[in-house]
Design a protein around this motif. Structure first.
Motif, PDB file in Angstrom:
ATOM      1  N   ASP A 204       0.838  -1.203   0.000  1.00 43.85           N
ATOM      2  CA  ASP A 204       0.000   0.000   0.000  1.00 43.85           C
ATOM      3  C   ASP A 204       0.875   1.256   0.000  1.00 43.85           C
ATOM      4  N   GLU A 205       0.530   2.206  -0.838  1.00 38.91           N
ATOM      5  CA  GLU A 205       1.334   3.416  -1.012  1.00 38.91           C
ATOM      6  C   GLU A 205       1.235   4.389   0.163  1.00 38.91           C
ATOM      7  N   ARG A 206       0.316   4.151   1.071  1.00 36.26           N
ATOM      8  CA  ARG A 206       0.160   5.052   2.219  1.00 36.26           C
ATOM      9  C   ARG A 206       1.248   4.864   3.279  1.00 36.26           C
ATOM     10  N   TRP A 207       1.926   3.719   3.286  1.00 35.39           N
ATOM     11  CA  TRP A 207       2.992   3.509   4.264  1.00 35.39           C
ATOM     12  C   TRP A 207       4.148   4.456   3.973  1.00 35.39           C
ATOM     13  N   LEU A 208       4.750   4.971   5.002  1.00 29.82           N
ATOM     14  CA  LEU A 208       5.962   5.765   4.834  1.00 29.82           C
ATOM     15  C   LEU A 208       7.089   4.853   4.357  1.00 29.82           C
ATOM     16  N   SER A 209       7.092   3.616   4.866  1.00 29.69           N
ATOM     17  CA  SER A 209       7.962   2.555   4.368  1.00 29.69           C
ATOM     18  C   SER A 209       7.316   1.230   4.728  1.00 29.69           C
ATOM     19  N   SER A 210       7.736   0.168   4.063  1.00 29.82           N
ATOM     20  CA  SER A 210       7.211  -1.174   4.296  1.00 29.82           C
ATOM     21  C   SER A 210       8.367  -2.148   4.125  1.00 29.82           C
ATOM     22  N   THR A 211       8.741  -2.827   5.221  1.00 28.96           N
ATOM     23  CA  THR A 211       9.950  -3.639   5.217  1.00 28.96           C
ATOM     24  C   THR A 211       9.852  -4.761   6.256  1.00 28.96           C
TER      25      THR A 211
END
Length: 169
Positions: A89-96
């Motif tokens: 999802d593009e709303r996350w500041l980052s996804s890891t």
């Protein structure tokens, strides 16, 4: 001034979590409304939140249904219930899957899963995790930041540091 918060295991939309973790809610709708209200009572629009996994769970809704209702800029550390669509999802500041941060003079390793050792653990760094829903005790350097352990609220590093002092070595 913007603040930083930590949270894990919200399990938005996961009906089974209420019974599995003895959460004090009559329905998943009440659960989700309470967790959203608790989140927004602490987190401001410019605050940063590190969510350590299991944001939502096969609810029939995508994570945007919840993210659009939550304040703050949110980093997602992947949990076992975070599907690829949630992770992307593009709303996350980052996804890891894992993250290392420096905050208030502390090196902190963030992961959904508890680890026995982590980078710089022998030099006093901290490790925050979720997944165990309060069933895995921490120590003076590692702690479960899941909502089940903290009254269903995101928590600050000051709260974490205070609790770490009560943990065994």
């Amino acid at each position: 001034m913007a603040k930083t918060w930590f949270v894990a295991d919200t399990h938005f939309g996961h009906r089974g979590i209420i019974e599995m973790c003895f959460r004090p809610f009559a329905s998943i709708e009440e659960h989700d409304a309470a967790l959203i209200s608790n989140w927004n009572s602490r987190v401001g629009g410019s605050d940063t939140v590190y969510h350590l996994g299991d944001f939502s769970h096969r609810s029939g809704r995508d994570c945007s249904h919840y993210l659009d209702r939550l304040k703050g800029k949110v980093h997602l550390i992947h949990g076992n219930h975070d599907r690829e669509a949630t992770r992307a999802d593009e709303r996350w500041l980052s996804s890891t899957p894992m993250m290392h941060i420096n905050h208030q003079g502390h090196h902190i390793t963030l992961c959904h899963y508890a680890m026995r050792v982590w980078p710089k653990s022998h030099r006093g760094s901290l490790h925050l995790y979720g997944h165990s829903h309060g069933r895995l005790s921490g120590d003076r350097q590692s702690l479960d930041v899941g909502v089940d352990c903290w009254g269903y609220y995101p928590i600050s590093l000051d709260e974490i540091l205070e609790r770490l002092q009560t943990q065994p070595d």
